[in-house]
Design a protein around this motif. Sequence first.
Motif, mmCIF file in Angstrom:
data_model
loop_
_atom_site.group_PDB
_atom_site.id
_atom_site.type_symbol
_atom_site.label_atom_id
_atom_site.label_comp_id
_atom_site.label_asym_id
_atom_site.label_seq_id
_atom_site.Cartn_x
_atom_site.Cartn_y
_atom_site.Cartn_z
ATOM 1 N N LEU A 15 -15.344 -0.216 4.768
ATOM 2 C CA LEU A 15 -14.160 -1.091 5.025
ATOM 3 C C LEU A 15 -13.125 -1.318 3.664
ATOM 4 C CD1 LEU A 15 -12.826 -3.220 6.869
ATOM 5 C CD2 LEU A 15 -14.350 -4.828 6.011
ATOM 6 N N ARG A 18 -11.311 1.987 3.345
ATOM 7 C CA ARG A 18 -10.167 2.248 4.494
ATOM 8 C C ARG A 18 -8.873 1.450 4.153
ATOM 9 N NH1 ARG A 18 -12.849 0.959 9.919
ATOM 10 N NH2 ARG A 18 -14.318 0.004 8.582
ATOM 11 N N GLN A 19 -9.364 0.264 3.550
ATOM 12 C CA GLN A 19 -8.122 -0.793 3.177
ATOM 13 C C GLN A 19 -7.389 -0.069 2.098
ATOM 14 O OE1 GLN A 19 -10.044 -4.522 2.765
ATOM 15 N NE2 GLN A 19 -9.562 -5.072 4.785
ATOM 16 N N LEU A 23 -3.739 1.264 2.151
ATOM 17 C CA LEU A 23 -2.506 0.848 1.091
ATOM 18 C C LEU A 23 -1.840 1.814 0.222
ATOM 19 C CD1 LEU A 23 -4.046 -2.658 0.249
ATOM 20 C CD2 LEU A 23 -2.010 -2.281 1.718
ATOM 21 N N VAL A 37 -7.473 -6.813 -3.079
ATOM 22 C CA VAL A 37 -8.335 -6.397 -2.162
ATOM 23 C C VAL A 37 -9.718 -6.420 -2.753
ATOM 24 C CG1 VAL A 37 -8.755 -4.324 -0.773
ATOM 25 C CG2 VAL A 37 -6.537 -5.216 -1.338
#
Length: 144
Positions: A15, A18-19, A23, A37
């Motif tokens: 996760l 992917r974030q 970005l 993040v």
Amino acid sequence: MATRASKKSNGLFSLVERQVLGLYDAGVLSPAVLHHVIAAYAGLDVDWNDDARARTVDDRSLHEVVVLTMIPGHASRNARKDFLSVIEHWMGDQPAVEAEEPEPDDELLTQLSSATKKPRTQERKAPARKSAAFNPLVKARPLR
């Protein structure tokens, strides 16, 4: 139980991956954004040693993206090692979960509450001065 915990941590790592890569691909990843993040996952059980599987549009891994973002111009021979050092640095910056709240300072509160109350006599003593500003209508004559 151990397999369930490892699947959960692997899911959290993917996760994060992917974030951050999303970005980066969008062109909005900066050191401050990246720090926020990663800080969101500080208290969670993320296995930061997991292998990065996803790739960016320009074929970079999560480890490379974090190192390039946080240490621009650094020629990294081992991106994974540099990635882990960045993560360790950030996790060391996190405040303790059970930090004590400071007790209110009674003297400071008294000063602040008395500072907001001004006597009216002080307000009336200082007359408002009008400044001599330019006024184009002073001594104006009508056009002929």
